[in-house]
Design an enzyme around this catalytic site. Structure first.
Site, PDB file in Angstrom:
ATOM      1  N   GLU A   3       3.214  10.267  -7.067  1.00 18.32           N
ATOM      2  CA  GLU A   3       2.422  10.665  -5.889  1.00 18.32           C
ATOM      3  C   GLU A   3       3.264  10.992  -4.659  1.00 18.32           C
ATOM      4  OE1 GLU A   3      -0.432   7.473  -5.384  1.00 18.32           O
ATOM      5  OE2 GLU A   3      -1.351   7.863  -7.328  1.00 18.32           O
ATOM      6  N   GLU A  46      -3.816   9.052 -16.655  1.00 14.09           N
ATOM      7  CA  GLU A  46      -4.676   7.979 -16.131  1.00 14.09           C
ATOM      8  C   GLU A  46      -6.143   8.368 -16.191  1.00 14.09           C
ATOM      9  OE1 GLU A  46      -3.304   6.570 -12.274  1.00 14.09           O
ATOM     10  OE2 GLU A  46      -1.206   6.814 -12.832  1.00 14.09           O
TER      11      GLU A  46
HETATM   12  C1  XIL Z   1      -4.157   0.958  -9.691  1.00 13.63           C
HETATM   13  C2  XIL Z   1      -4.551  -0.226 -10.574  1.00 13.63           C
HETATM   14  O1  XIL Z   1      -5.449   0.233 -11.550  1.00 13.63           O
HETATM   15  C3  XIL Z   1      -5.175  -1.318  -9.742  1.00 13.63           C
HETATM   16  O2  XIL Z   1      -5.391  -2.464 -10.542  1.00 13.63           O
HETATM   17  C4  XIL Z   1      -4.275  -1.674  -8.564  1.00 13.63           C
HETATM   18  O3  XIL Z   1      -4.930  -2.611  -7.735  1.00 13.63           O
HETATM   19  C5  XIL Z   1      -3.913  -0.429  -7.752  1.00 13.63           C
HETATM   20  O4  XIL Z   1      -3.326   0.536  -8.627  1.00 13.63           O
HETATM   21  N1  XIL Z   1      -2.764   5.881  -9.411  1.00 13.63           N
HETATM   22  C6  XIL Z   1      -1.755   5.182 -10.026  1.00 13.63           C
HETATM   23  C7  XIL Z   1      -2.014   3.816 -10.550  1.00 13.63           C
HETATM   24  O5  XIL Z   1      -0.669   5.754 -10.246  1.00 13.63           O
HETATM   25  O6  XIL Z   1      -0.866   2.999 -10.504  1.00 13.63           O
HETATM   26  C8  XIL Z   1      -3.144   3.135  -9.811  1.00 13.63           C
HETATM   27  O7  XIL Z   1      -3.422   1.893 -10.453  1.00 13.63           O
HETATM   28  C9  XIL Z   1      -4.359   4.035  -9.785  1.00 13.63           C
HETATM   29  C10 XIL Z   1      -4.060   5.338  -9.085  1.00 13.63           C
END
Ligand code: XIL
Length: 363
Positions: free
Chosen positions: A157, A272
């Site tokens: 990101e 994701e």
């Molecule tokens: C999220 C997790 O799912 C949560 O449990 C945590 O509190 C915050 O992070 N993008 C990403 C992930 O790259 O690492 C994130 O994961 C969700 C958004």
């Protein structure tokens, strides 16, 4: 019935003992994993080590359905690097051990991000020591897992056009400390520490054909082109794919983006995937159908592209989706964004995934 229960017990025992491959039919033929393996695809999900250890049905579902795992949180800075000179690999190592026992690959997530930084980071890191802190973390962590990972999200990101910089980069702590060069530093260090893992740039908000997301995709392509020109090795882009049902769907812009990346010899991973239902009204079963149809449309489009080689959902069961914590529904009902519901029953999203995997050409 008794026979089925006995088989379940037997399967569970064998899985626990790490003898998956010795089972007569593993993975079971109706699973995502079996369908993906028949087409040379990786299919996976984000996992939580405590659940792999503590909840047999969770562990069993992950073992049967997936051939690629990623830590939802256990490999982030906050989890691995609790004090400046202390690392805690134990929970993350559980994931590697589980994956080894079940012949699964593992992705690392992530080595450099503006979130999940430990408390000490903000008081200890300065412009003078930032490069050393970053490279030491990457050497230690990527070194610990060297040779064992499918891929690493090296930088997560880093692009945010809304931050208003001419180069489109996010005003992250790393950028403020080291300038834009931090991205090259992270990738070069990761390559040195683990020559085998596929090095990935991962981002969200690049799926839709809105002006903002189109701009963000353009910035990702510029970033990759620039890195290649500077001789920085990068192998893949991760498209996070946190989608929302009931709004515009991903389309040609993303497809063209994937094809541009292919011309640059880059793989693309769906890293994701989940589909938020917070914009949908109606009974759960109706919402589930719409969520499933977005899964199907999205994956059919993406898996038609040969350089899309892995699909991971962000969790496996609605029981533990992050969306309930960070993007809850306004009516207070739980979100239903994943392939299995909170009782581990397959959802329309599961069948849509499996059909889209089946539609993948095997060339
Ligand atoms: C999220 C997790 O799912 C949560 O449990 C945590 O509190 C915050 O992070 N993008 C990403 C992930 O790259 O690492 C994130 O994961 C969700 C958004």
């Amino acid at each position: 019935m008794r026979e089925r229960l006995a088989r379940r017990e037997f399967v569970r025992g064998a899985l626990c003992a790490g003898m998956a491959r010795m089972l007569p039919s593993f993975p079971p033929p109706d699973t995502l994993r079996a369908h993906a393996e028949a087409r040379g695809l990786l299919v996976g999900c984000a996992v939580v080590p405590e659940k792999l250890r503590g909840e047999p049905i969770y562990a069993e579902t992950v073992a049967e359905q997936e051939n690629l795992l990623v830590a939802e949180n256990a490999m982030k800075w906050q989890a691995l690097h609790p004090a400046p000179h202390r690392y805690d690999f134990a929970p993350a190592d559980t994931i590697l051990a589980f994956a080894d026992a079940h012949q699964q690959r593992v992705r690392g997530h992530n080595l450099c991000w503006h979130q999940a930084l430990p408390d000490w980071f903000h008081s200890m890191v300065t412009k003078d020591n930032a490069k050393q802190v970053l490279t030491e973390h990457i050497c230690t962590v990527a070194g610990h897992y060297a040779g064992r990972l499918h891929s690493w999200d090296v930088v997560n990101e880093a692009i945010e056009p809304k931050d208003g910089r001419p180069d489109g980069l996010r005003k992250s702590p790393w950028l403020m400390l080291l300038g834009p060069e931090y991205i090259d530093i992270a990738f070069r260090t990761a390559r040195r520490a683990d020559p085998k893992a596929l090095l990935t740039y991962n981002d969200y908000g690049i799926e839709l054909d809105t002006p903002e997301q189109t701009e963000k995709r353009r910035r990702v392509l510029d970033l990759v082109r620039g890195m290649k020109k500077r001789g920085v090795s990068i192998d893949a882009v991760g498209v996070q794919s946190h989608l929302t049902a009931g709004e515009q769907r991903p389309g040609n812009g993303l497809r063209d983006f994937v094809r541009e990346l292919r011309k640059m010899d880059m793989q693309v991973f769906i890293t994701e995937l989940d589909v938020s239902d917070h914009k949908l009204q109606g009974a759960p079963a109706e919402r589930d159908k719409l969520v499933g149809s977005l899964y199907g449309d999205y994956l059919r489009m993406m898996l038609a592209e040969p350089n899309v080689t892995a699909v991971l959902t962000w969790g496996i069961t609605d029981k533990y989706t992050w969306l309930n914590h960070e993007h809850g529904r306004s009516d207070g009902q739980p979100q239903r964004p994943l392939p299995f519901d909170a009782e581990y029953h397959p959802m329309p999203a599961f069948y849509a995934m499996r059909e889209a995997i089946d539609a993948r050409r095997t060339t």
